[in-house]
Write an enzyme that holds these catalytic residues in place. Structure first.
Site, mmCIF file in Angstrom:
data_model
loop_
_atom_site.group_PDB
_atom_site.id
_atom_site.type_symbol
_atom_site.label_atom_id
_atom_site.label_comp_id
_atom_site.label_asym_id
_atom_site.label_seq_id
_atom_site.Cartn_x
_atom_site.Cartn_y
_atom_site.Cartn_z
ATOM 1 N N SER A 219 0.981 -1.337 -0.032
ATOM 2 C CA SER A 219 0.270 0.064 -0.106
ATOM 3 C C SER A 219 0.785 1.246 0.039
ATOM 4 C CB SER A 219 -1.009 -0.009 1.136
ATOM 5 O OG SER A 219 -1.618 1.254 1.434
ATOM 6 N N TYR A 232 -2.258 0.747 10.062
ATOM 7 C CA TYR A 232 -2.111 -0.022 8.596
ATOM 8 C C TYR A 232 -1.088 0.146 7.990
ATOM 9 C CZ TYR A 232 -3.874 -1.330 3.979
ATOM 10 O OH TYR A 232 -3.831 -2.078 2.654
#
Length: 395
Positions: A219, A232
């Site tokens: 990501s 995250y």
């Protein structure tokens, strides 16, 4: 010195015909990138006619054309044959769509889901071939991982295991680091790092034997400080670094490792507004009173609203990601990094080459705009000593 005449119209027709034949033979990604490249080459041709001798111009055009078309052409791919691939996190989103694509191409797909009776699992059973094997696995449970490892070893004895796609991931909080409970960081690390590490290590004997592929979904939040995605993002940063280590250490074994860094896409887990609302309420209910007074409930409401607004820009077409995963599995020379999604290239350019203040402003503009915590607003008590001292030196 006399200049050689530029080729006549007939000669250019011959050159164009040969170029067209070459284009038809090559596997180019037709679309706006190809049209833009051809327009730039035409502009370069116009400049070369006016500024360079014919031989030099031809050399420049040939080199520019070769570089451009080779970048646009799809690299040669390996045949699917009887290759087997294990994909994690296939209940929804990228995992589910990748299963459909690879199954249609003829792969033997082993797909893990959290719930064998989930809507996504039932959809895959209905639309995929009998080759598909659905397995229940929660990466937070070592016994689930062990069961999947044993099943994979038992069911790939004839075909071998060609690829592992680490797609499963967890993100269940959107908040500043100070507002995020440590348990949320642990949960993200357990799924996105430790569970993925355990599964990958367990499959390495099979992948070494096949000289296969490891593809992992990362990501951009793991590469740059996205506001409110600390838990995250840090777990994604850890897994991407681990994959870079695997890529170096497993190279002598012939295993190629790729990381996909997708932009914002409209997957079910991202766009389920009710789930994010529940998570916000849970955060507010469990926040220590001191933090709630310092930041204010409206601060949390602000970044929650901004986060949901950013998700409305998510791309509905997931095919750029599934195509990147497919290329990483089958390209003769897969890339180390793939960046599918609109604007991802610009985002990384800004992150790597522009000053820190502009990078921060870019993320705040396109993701979550800044908001002062309640205690730092004018007229509010609770300024820290360092802020009082700073204000004193400015007066």
């Amino acid at each position: 010195m006399e200049r050689w005449p530029w080729p006549s119209g007939g000669a250019w027709l011959l050159v164009a015909a040969r170029a067209l034949l070459q284009l038809l033979r090559s596997d180019l990604r037709l679309g706006s990138p190809l049209l833009a490249a051809l327009a730039l080459l035409a502009a370069l041709d116009w400049l070369c006619q006016r500024l360079l001798p014919p031989l030099a111009a031809l050399a420049v055009l040939a080199a520019a054309g070769w570089i451009t078309l080779s970048r646009l052409a799809r690299p040669p791919r390996l045949p699917v044959a009887t290759r087997a691939v294990l994909i994690t996190g296939c209940d929804t989103g990228f995992g589910k769509e990748t299963v459909k694509k690879l199954d249609a191409m003829g792969f033997m797909v082993l797909a893990t889901v959290l719930d064998l009776n989930s809507p996504g699992a039932l959809e895959l059973r209905a639309c995929c071939s009998p080759r598909l094997k659905l397995l229940q696995m929660n990466l937070m449970k070592p016994e689930d991982i062990s069961r999947v490892l044993e099943f994979t070893k038992a069911h790939t004895t004839s075909t071998g295991l060609w690829g592992l796609v680490n797609n499963a991931a967890l993100n269940d909080i959107v908040a500043d680091v100070e507002l995020s409970p440590v348990v949320k960081f642990r949960n993200c690390m357990e799924v996105n790092f430790f569970g993925t590490l355990e599964l990958t290590k367990g499959l390495l004997p099979l992948l070494r034997r096949s000289r296969g592929r490891i593809v992992t979904l990362g990501s951009p939040a793991g590469d740059m400080p996205y506001p409110c995605l600390a838990a995250y993002g840090t777990s994604k940063a850890a897994i991407v670094l681990l994959m870079d280590l695997f890529g170096s250490e497993l190279l002598p074994w012939g295993i190629k490792v790729s990381v996909i860094q997708p932009g914002c896409f409209k997957t079910e887990s991202v766009t389920n507004v009710n789930i994010w609302e529940q998570r916000k309420q849970l955060l507010l209910a469990n926040l220590p009173q001191e933090l709630l007074q310092a930041y204010g409930e409206d601060y949390i409401e602000h970044f929650h609203k901004q986060f949901l607004n950013s998700l409305r820009k998510a791309l509905p077409d997931l095919s750029p990601v599934t195509e990147a995963i497919t290329d990483a599995l089958l390209a003769a020379q897969p890339r180390r990094r793939y960046y599918p999604g609109r604007g991802v290239g610009l985002m990384y350019f800004i992150h790597y080459y522009l000053p820190e203040s502009l990078r921060r402003r870019f993320l705040q503009t396109f993701f979550i705009s800044p908001c002062l915590p309640q205690a730092l607003r004018p007229g509010q008590p609770g300024l820290t000593f360092s802020q009082d001292a700073t204000e004193g030196t400015q007066t």
